[in-house]
Design a protein around this motif. Structure first.
Motif, short mmCIF file in Angstrom:
data_model
loop_
_atom_site.label_atom_id
_atom_site.label_comp_id
_atom_site.label_asym_id
_atom_site.label_seq_id
_atom_site.Cartn_x
_atom_site.Cartn_y
_atom_site.Cartn_z
N ASN A 255 18.83 39.87 49.25
CA ASN A 255 20.11 40.12 48.60
C ASN A 255 21.19 40.37 49.66
OD1 ASN A 255 22.28 41.11 47.06
ND2 ASN A 255 21.38 43.16 46.94
N PRO A 256 22.22 39.52 49.73
CA PRO A 256 23.28 39.74 50.72
C PRO A 256 24.39 40.65 50.21
CG PRO A 256 23.68 37.69 49.58
CD PRO A 256 22.42 38.28 48.97
N GLY A 257 24.39 40.85 48.88
CA GLY A 257 25.53 41.55 48.29
C GLY A 257 26.75 40.64 48.30
N ALA A 258 27.84 41.16 47.81
CA ALA A 258 29.10 40.42 47.81
C ALA A 258 30.21 41.44 48.03
CB ALA A 258 29.29 39.67 46.49
N PRO A 259 30.53 41.73 49.28
CA PRO A 259 31.49 42.80 49.59
C PRO A 259 32.89 42.51 49.06
CG PRO A 259 30.26 42.11 51.54
CD PRO A 259 29.98 41.11 50.48
N PHE A 260 33.62 43.58 48.84
CA PHE A 260 35.02 43.46 48.46
C PHE A 260 35.91 43.34 49.69
CE2 PHE A 260 33.85 46.02 44.56
CZ PHE A 260 34.13 45.02 43.65
N TYR A 261 36.93 42.50 49.58
CA TYR A 261 38.11 42.68 50.41
C TYR A 261 38.90 43.78 49.71
CZ TYR A 261 37.61 38.13 52.84
OH TYR A 261 37.18 37.08 53.61
N THR A 262 39.22 44.84 50.41
CA THR A 262 40.01 45.90 49.79
C THR A 262 41.42 45.90 50.38
OG1 THR A 262 39.44 47.64 51.39
CG2 THR A 262 37.94 47.30 49.52
N ILE A 263 42.35 46.45 49.60
CA ILE A 263 43.74 46.53 50.05
C ILE A 263 44.25 47.96 49.86
CG2 ILE A 263 44.61 45.77 47.78
CD1 ILE A 263 46.93 44.39 49.33
N ASN A 264 44.99 48.43 50.84
CA ASN A 264 45.58 49.76 50.79
C ASN A 264 46.48 49.88 49.56
OD1 ASN A 264 48.11 51.50 51.46
ND2 ASN A 264 46.56 52.25 52.90
N MET A 265 46.29 50.93 48.77
CA MET A 265 47.01 51.06 47.50
C MET A 265 48.50 51.30 47.70
SD MET A 265 44.19 53.11 45.19
CE MET A 265 45.17 53.05 43.69
N GLU A 266 48.86 52.02 48.75
CA GLU A 266 50.29 52.25 49.01
C GLU A 266 50.98 50.94 49.38
OE1 GLU A 266 50.52 55.29 51.96
OE2 GLU A 266 49.36 56.72 50.76
N THR A 267 50.30 50.14 50.18
CA THR A 267 50.84 48.83 50.53
C THR A 267 51.02 47.97 49.29
OG1 THR A 267 49.81 48.87 52.73
CG2 THR A 267 50.42 46.72 51.85
N LEU A 268 50.00 47.96 48.44
CA LEU A 268 50.06 47.16 47.22
C LEU A 268 51.21 47.61 46.33
CD1 LEU A 268 48.59 44.93 45.58
CD2 LEU A 268 47.25 46.75 44.51
N ASN A 269 51.39 48.91 46.20
CA ASN A 269 52.44 49.43 45.32
C ASN A 269 53.85 49.22 45.87
OD1 ASN A 269 50.64 50.30 43.35
ND2 ASN A 269 50.32 52.29 44.32
N ARG A 270 53.95 48.96 47.18
CA ARG A 270 55.27 48.68 47.75
C ARG A 270 55.75 47.27 47.44
NH1 ARG A 270 53.76 52.02 52.28
NH2 ARG A 270 52.96 50.22 53.41
N LEU A 271 54.82 46.40 47.05
CA LEU A 271 55.21 45.04 46.68
C LEU A 271 55.92 45.05 45.33
CD1 LEU A 271 51.95 43.06 47.59
CD2 LEU A 271 53.98 43.37 49.01
N SER A 272 56.72 44.04 45.09
CA SER A 272 57.36 43.93 43.78
C SER A 272 56.27 43.67 42.73
CB SER A 272 58.35 42.77 43.78
OG SER A 272 57.67 41.53 43.85
N PRO A 273 56.52 44.02 41.46
CA PRO A 273 55.54 43.73 40.41
C PRO A 273 55.10 42.27 40.39
CG PRO A 273 57.24 45.18 39.56
CD PRO A 273 57.68 44.77 40.94
N LYS A 274 56.05 41.38 40.61
CA LYS A 274 55.74 39.95 40.60
C LYS A 274 54.77 39.59 41.73
CE LYS A 274 57.87 35.36 40.85
NZ LYS A 274 59.16 34.62 40.93
N ASP A 275 55.03 40.10 42.94
CA ASP A 275 54.17 39.77 44.07
C ASP A 275 52.81 40.46 43.97
OD1 ASP A 275 55.92 38.01 45.21
OD2 ASP A 275 56.89 39.50 46.49
N ARG A 276 52.77 41.65 43.37
CA ARG A 276 51.47 42.30 43.14
C ARG A 276 50.61 41.44 42.23
NH1 ARG A 276 54.27 47.28 42.69
NH2 ARG A 276 54.14 47.24 40.41
N GLU A 277 51.23 40.95 41.17
CA GLU A 277 50.49 40.11 40.22
C GLU A 277 49.99 38.83 40.89
OE1 GLU A 277 51.20 37.80 35.93
OE2 GLU A 277 52.73 39.15 36.72
#
Length: 368
Positions: A255-277
């Motif tokens: 089993n290799p698993g399937a890791p997540f790419y994660t993103i910093n939540m503050e960075t994500l929230n700084r994007l516009s709603p459109k770009d977050r989507e």
């Protein structure tokens, strides 16, 4: 109307028009800000890649960077720091939390204390059925299902100020070995690169010596005999040139698993709603297109390894089944005992959900 009265009316009209223009200007600013039009410069996301800058994975990470820029019309870009130049694997979780990087790949087996529940997706070595392990779409689907349906998994990452952006399916883990391995007894006294409780139970049970070695160190460790074999992603034979120093590829389908790419939540929230989507949809799309490409790449690599004279040994199905039967329940019990500060019912919920999705529920101890 007197001249004075006309002037007053004109002033009132001008005032009304001024207010209308001010309102329209404000509305335009809001719309432009929301869509990212007013951004004077693009938002640049720092991605801490741990892979070399050339090869299959690097090509697809570059595709992802280009696609981010394309879909956001240049408002968001991703700068890739290859080869662990920004963060090494063990630094990824804390590095994203603190904003050293905005995005990183987080293999849960490296963080059993920090991500105890999510780590289970890489704890079981042989429980997911080989057909699932060999199918990138099925593995990634199982991990996304866990994310979408088990809120405890999401909360773990959110405590580290990050959330899942995408899933990168891994090729099946195999054994790259300096010596042929055709049965479990062949493991006795071999020094094998494997991590944590998987190493202790899957290999220690049969007399092997589990050894912790990072991907970048594997070539030298195999070359110098520091280790005799390495549990490693199938494609690492090419990526890290393991095929040069370990001429035996033992096909076990771990089993290799399937890791997540994660993103910093503050960075994500700084994007516009459109770009977050846009970004979060792209993350799901990347999971799928990468899985398609990976399936083809695995087939191409197997042919390439054969043509280059790698000794490909398919580990007998009956030996693999015995391995699973003897070790997987022990792995689950050991994982549960090592958990700290985790609700046992939540842990069992994760086990049930993941193994039900990957065809491995027959090894769950309490189902016996």
């Amino acid at each position: 109307m007197t001249k004075k009265g006309g002037q007053k009316m004109l002033l009132r009209n001008l005032t009304t028009w001024s207010k209308c223009l001010a309102f329209l200007y404000t509305l335009t600013l809001i719309v432009c800000f929301d869509s990212g039009v007013m951004a004077s410069s693009p938002v640049v996301l720092k991605y801490a890649s741990t892979t070399p800058s050339v090869g299959f994975i690097a090509d697809w990470e570059k595709w992802l960077a280009n696609e981010i820029e394309k879909r956001t019309n240049g408002r968001v870009k991703m700068q890739i720091f290859f080869g662990g130049s920004l963060l090494k694997i063990p630094e990824g979780l804390d590095g994203v939390k603190k904003g050293v990087a905005d995005i990183a790949l987080i293999p849960p087996l490296w963080f059993p204390g920090e991500l105890p529940l999510f780590s289970f997706t890489q704890v079981t070595g042989l429980a997911p059925e080989p057909d699932v392990v060999r199918n990138p779409h099925l593995m990634s689907k199982a991990v996304w299902k866990l994310w979408d349906e088990v809120p405890e998994i999401r909360k773990e990452l959110e405590r580290w100020n990050q959330t899942a952006f995408s899933v990168r399916t891994m090729p099946p883990y195999q054994l790259w070995s300096r010596v042929p391995i055709r049965k479990l007894s062949d493991l006795n006294k071999l020094k094998v690169r494997e991590l944590g409780i998987r190493g202790r139970i899957l290999f220690g049970t049969y007399g092997a010596i589990p050894t912790s070695v990072t991907p970048a160190e594997m070539y030298g460790a195999l070359q110098k005999g520091v280790i005799d074999a390495a549990v490693a992603s199938f494609d690492w034979g090419e990526l890290y040139r393991l095929k040069e120093v370990a001429r035996n590829l033992i096909v076990v389908d771990f089993n290799p698993g399937a890791p997540f790419y994660t993103i910093n939540m503050e960075t994500l929230n700084r994007l516009s709603p459109k770009d977050r989507e846009i970004l979060m949809k792209l993350g799901r799309d990347f999971t799928s297109v990468y899985a398609d490409a990976l399936s083809k790449y695995i087939d191409e690599l197997m042919t390439k390894f054969k043509n280059e004279g790698v000794n490909i040994i398919r580990f007998p199905a009956e030996e693999r089944e015995r391995w699973k039967r003897e070790c997987e329940p022990k792995l689950i019990d050991a994982w549960l005992k090592e958990l700290k500060g985790v609700n046992m019912e939540e842990a069992k919920k994760v086990i049930e959900a993941f193994l039900s999705a990957t065809g491995g529920k027959d090894v769950i101890p309490w189902r016996k």
